[in-house]
Design a protein around this motif. Structure first.
Motif, PDB file in Angstrom:
ATOM      1  N   LEU A  32       0.825  -1.204   0.000  1.00 42.15           N
ATOM      2  CA  LEU A  32       0.000   0.000   0.000  1.00 42.15           C
ATOM      3  C   LEU A  32       0.863   1.259   0.000  1.00 42.15           C
ATOM      4  O   LEU A  32       0.673   2.166  -0.809  1.00 42.15           O
ATOM      5  N   PHE A  33       1.844   1.304   0.910  1.00 42.94           N
ATOM      6  CA  PHE A  33       2.657   2.515   1.021  1.00 42.94           C
ATOM      7  C   PHE A  33       3.608   2.684  -0.164  1.00 42.94           C
ATOM      8  O   PHE A  33       3.984   3.810  -0.495  1.00 42.94           O
ATOM      9  N   SER A  34       3.953   1.601  -0.831  1.00 42.43           N
ATOM     10  CA  SER A  34       4.753   1.748  -2.045  1.00 42.43           C
ATOM     11  C   SER A  34       3.931   2.399  -3.147  1.00 42.43           C
ATOM     12  O   SER A  34       4.463   3.055  -4.037  1.00 42.43           O
ATOM     13  N   MET A  35       2.593   2.247  -3.070  1.00 40.20           N
ATOM     14  CA  MET A  35       1.713   2.856  -4.069  1.00 40.20           C
ATOM     15  C   MET A  35       1.419   4.323  -3.768  1.00 40.20           C
ATOM     16  O   MET A  35       1.262   5.130  -4.687  1.00 40.20           O
ATOM     17  N   ILE A  36       1.323   4.690  -2.506  1.00 40.60           N
ATOM     18  CA  ILE A  36       0.891   6.057  -2.180  1.00 40.60           C
ATOM     19  C   ILE A  36       2.033   6.947  -1.716  1.00 40.60           C
ATOM     20  O   ILE A  36       1.857   8.150  -1.586  1.00 40.60           O
ATOM     21  N   GLY A  37       3.176   6.421  -1.450  1.00 41.44           N
ATOM     22  CA  GLY A  37       4.307   7.188  -0.926  1.00 41.44           C
ATOM     23  C   GLY A  37       5.542   7.021  -1.799  1.00 41.44           C
ATOM     24  O   GLY A  37       5.564   7.540  -2.898  1.00 41.44           O
ATOM     25  N   THR A 146      -5.360  12.018  -1.014  1.00 44.15           N
ATOM     26  CA  THR A 146      -5.429  10.591  -1.330  1.00 44.15           C
ATOM     27  C   THR A 146      -6.306   9.898  -0.292  1.00 44.15           C
ATOM     28  O   THR A 146      -6.115  10.088   0.917  1.00 44.15           O
ATOM     29  N   VAL A 147      -7.262   9.093  -0.765  1.00 40.54           N
ATOM     30  CA  VAL A 147      -8.107   8.310   0.128  1.00 40.54           C
ATOM     31  C   VAL A 147      -7.867   6.829  -0.165  1.00 40.54           C
ATOM     32  O   VAL A 147      -8.025   6.381  -1.305  1.00 40.54           O
ATOM     33  N   VAL A 148      -7.467   6.091   0.862  1.00 39.56           N
ATOM     34  CA  VAL A 148      -7.207   4.660   0.731  1.00 39.56           C
ATOM     35  C   VAL A 148      -8.395   3.912   1.328  1.00 39.56           C
ATOM     36  O   VAL A 148      -8.668   4.014   2.525  1.00 39.56           O
ATOM     37  N   LEU A 149      -9.114   3.190   0.485  1.00 40.84           N
ATOM     38  CA  LEU A 149     -10.308   2.459   0.914  1.00 40.84           C
ATOM     39  C   LEU A 149     -10.007   0.964   0.881  1.00 40.84           C
ATOM     40  O   LEU A 149      -9.658   0.413  -0.164  1.00 40.84           O
ATOM     41  N   GLY A 162     -18.574  11.533  -7.761  1.00 40.88           N
ATOM     42  CA  GLY A 162     -18.376  12.855  -7.176  1.00 40.88           C
ATOM     43  C   GLY A 162     -17.061  13.459  -7.638  1.00 40.88           C
ATOM     44  O   GLY A 162     -16.789  13.542  -8.838  1.00 40.88           O
ATOM     45  N   ARG A 163     -16.237  13.832  -6.695  1.00 39.50           N
ATOM     46  CA  ARG A 163     -14.933  14.430  -7.003  1.00 39.50           C
ATOM     47  C   ARG A 163     -13.780  13.433  -6.819  1.00 39.50           C
ATOM     48  O   ARG A 163     -12.621  13.834  -6.694  1.00 39.50           O
ATOM     49  N   PHE A 164     -14.111  12.157  -6.797  1.00 37.53           N
ATOM     50  CA  PHE A 164     -13.108  11.112  -6.550  1.00 37.53           C
ATOM     51  C   PHE A 164     -12.850  10.281  -7.798  1.00 37.53           C
ATOM     52  O   PHE A 164     -13.782   9.891  -8.502  1.00 37.53           O
ATOM     53  N   THR A 165     -11.579   9.990  -8.045  1.00 38.83           N
ATOM     54  CA  THR A 165     -11.183   9.130  -9.155  1.00 38.83           C
ATOM     55  C   THR A 165     -10.244   8.055  -8.631  1.00 38.83           C
ATOM     56  O   THR A 165      -9.260   8.366  -7.926  1.00 38.83           O
ATOM     57  N   GLU A 166     -10.537   6.815  -8.985  1.00 38.62           N
ATOM     58  CA  GLU A 166      -9.684   5.703  -8.550  1.00 38.62           C
ATOM     59  C   GLU A 166      -8.388   5.717  -9.361  1.00 38.62           C
ATOM     60  O   GLU A 166      -8.409   5.663 -10.581  1.00 38.62           O
ATOM     61  N   MET A 167      -7.260   5.791  -8.645  1.00 39.72           N
ATOM     62  CA  MET A 167      -5.951   5.830  -9.297  1.00 39.72           C
ATOM     63  C   MET A 167      -5.323   4.440  -9.400  1.00 39.72           C
ATOM     64  O   MET A 167      -4.657   4.119 -10.380  1.00 39.72           O
ATOM     65  N   ARG A 168      -5.522   3.646  -8.367  1.00 41.31           N
ATOM     66  CA  ARG A 168      -4.954   2.299  -8.336  1.00 41.31           C
ATOM     67  C   ARG A 168      -5.921   1.384  -7.603  1.00 41.31           C
ATOM     68  O   ARG A 168      -6.678   1.817  -6.729  1.00 41.31           O
ATOM     69  N   LYS A 169      -5.856   0.101  -7.962  1.00 42.05           N
ATOM     70  CA  LYS A 169      -6.621  -0.909  -7.237  1.00 42.05           C
ATOM     71  C   LYS A 169      -5.772  -2.165  -7.140  1.00 42.05           C
ATOM     72  O   LYS A 169      -5.094  -2.528  -8.104  1.00 42.05           O
ATOM     73  N   GLY A 173      -5.914 -11.586  -1.692  1.00 41.04           N
ATOM     74  CA  GLY A 173      -6.832 -12.560  -1.111  1.00 41.04           C
ATOM     75  C   GLY A 173      -8.210 -11.958  -0.930  1.00 41.04           C
ATOM     76  O   GLY A 173      -8.811 -11.476  -1.885  1.00 41.04           O
ATOM     77  N   GLU A 174      -8.712 -11.967   0.303  1.00 43.49           N
ATOM     78  CA  GLU A 174     -10.044 -11.437   0.587  1.00 43.49           C
ATOM     79  C   GLU A 174     -10.067  -9.921   0.720  1.00 43.49           C
ATOM     80  O   GLU A 174     -11.122  -9.323   0.880  1.00 43.49           O
ATOM     81  N   THR A 175      -8.907  -9.300   0.666  1.00 44.93           N
ATOM     82  CA  THR A 175      -8.810  -7.847   0.851  1.00 44.93           C
ATOM     83  C   THR A 175      -8.564  -7.138  -0.468  1.00 44.93           C
ATOM     84  O   THR A 175      -7.719  -7.549  -1.256  1.00 44.93           O
ATOM     85  N   ALA A 176      -9.321  -6.082  -0.710  1.00 44.95           N
ATOM     86  CA  ALA A 176      -9.076  -5.209  -1.863  1.00 44.95           C
ATOM     87  C   ALA A 176      -8.784  -3.805  -1.360  1.00 44.95           C
ATOM     88  O   ALA A 176      -9.282  -3.387  -0.306  1.00 44.95           O
ATOM     89  N   ILE A 177      -7.946  -3.095  -2.103  1.00 47.35           N
ATOM     90  CA  ILE A 177      -7.612  -1.705  -1.772  1.00 47.35           C
ATOM     91  C   ILE A 177      -7.804  -0.852  -3.009  1.00 47.35           C
ATOM     92  O   ILE A 177      -7.291  -1.175  -4.085  1.00 47.35           O
ATOM     93  N   SER A 178      -8.578   0.209  -2.877  1.00 51.68           N
ATOM     94  CA  SER A 178      -8.710   1.205  -3.939  1.00 51.68           C
ATOM     95  C   SER A 178      -8.123   2.517  -3.439  1.00 51.68           C
ATOM     96  O   SER A 178      -8.405   2.941  -2.311  1.00 51.68           O
ATOM     97  N   ILE A 179      -7.313   3.135  -4.285  1.00 50.19           N
ATOM     98  CA  ILE A 179      -6.688   4.406  -3.930  1.00 50.19           C
ATOM     99  C   ILE A 179      -7.318   5.489  -4.793  1.00 50.19           C
ATOM    100  O   ILE A 179      -7.222   5.456  -6.024  1.00 50.19           O
TER     101      ILE A 179
END
Length: 199
Positions: A32-37, A146-149, A162-169, A173-179
Motif C-alpha cells: 500500500l505505502f509503495s503505491m501512495i508514498g 489521497t483516500v485509501v479504501l 463525485g470528485r473522486f477518481t480511482e488511481m490504483r486498485k 486474497g479477501e482484501t481489496a484496496i482502492s486508492i
C-alpha cells in the motif's frame, strides 16, 4: 505487526485483544505505502477506523506531520495510544473515541482538512463511498488528497464518483484496496461553458 519503514521502523505494534478487528497485514501495508508514498513531505492524515492505528502510525513514521485516529471501540483506542507511545509518535497524534460520521462532523467544525485518509471499515459495512462523499461535502479534504479504501474483495466500488477518481486498485486474497484521488475543483465544466450548464 510492526512499523515497516521510516522513523519508527521495526517497532512492534500491539493488536486489539478479544475483538474482531482485522489489522492490515505487514505485506499489504508495505504494498500500500509503495503505491501512495512511499514517504511523505509533511501533511495531515486521518485514520478513521483506526483499529490498532497501524496505518496512521506508518504514515507518521514515513513523514506525515500529524494524524488523527478515530475508533468507536474503547479497546482500540487504548491500543492506538499504546502503539503511539511505543513508536514515540504520540506528540504528532490526536486520538478520539467516536462513531465515524459523528467524528467527521466534529472535525469539520474545527476546520480540519487532510491530505491522506485511511478508510478500513468493517467488511459488513459497504459505505465507504458515502463516507467519502461526506468528507467532500464537509470540506475535510485538501486538493489532490489521497483516500485509501480497504474492503472485501468480492465487493466493487465505482472507479469514479463525485470528485473522486480511482488511481490504483489491488487485491490481496479477501482484501481489496482502492486508492482514490480527490479533486476539489469543479472539473465537470468544460472551458467556455457556464457552471451549471448541461454535461
Amino acid at each position: 505487526m510492526r512499523v515497516i519503514s521510516g522513523s519508527a521502523r521495526g517497532r512492534a505494534l500491539k493488536s486489539v485483544p478479544g475483538m474482531g478487528t482485522r489489522p492490515t497485514t505487514d505485506k499489504v501495508k508495505e504494498a500500500l505505502f509503495s503505491m501512495i508514498g512511499p514517504y511523505f513531505d509533511g501533511g495531515a492524515a486521518l485514520d478513521l477506523f483506526a483499529g490498532t492505528g497501524g496505518l496512521g502510525i506508518e504514515a507518521l513514521s514515513r513523514g506525515m506531520d500529524k494524524a488523527v485516529f478515530i475508533d468507536q471501540e474503547h479497546k482500540s483506542i487504548e491500543v492506538v495510544r499504546a502503539n503511539l507511545k511505543a513508536t514515540g509518535l504520540e506528540n504528532k497524534a490526536e486520538v478520539y473515541r467516536n462513531d465515524a460520521e459523528r467524528a467527521l462532523k466534529a472535525l469539520a467544525k474545527r476546520g480540519t482538512a487532510f491530505d491522506l485518509v485511511f478508510l478500513d471499515p468493517p467488511y459488513r459495512l459497504k459505505h465507504g463511498e458515502k463516507l467519502m462523499e461526506t468528507m467532500s461535502s464537509l470540506q475535510l479534504l485538501n486538493e489532490k488528497a489521497t483516500v485509501v479504501l480497504e474492503y472485501e474483495s468480492s465487493f466493487v466500488y465505482p472507479e469514479s464518483f463525485g470528485r473522486f477518481t480511482e488511481m490504483r486498485k489491488a487485491q490481496y486474497g479477501e482484501t481489496a484496496i482502492s486508492i482514490y484521488r480527490y479533486n476539489n475543483e469543479d472539473t465537470e465544466t468544460s472551458p467556455g461553458e457556464e457552471p451549471g450548464g448541461e454535461d
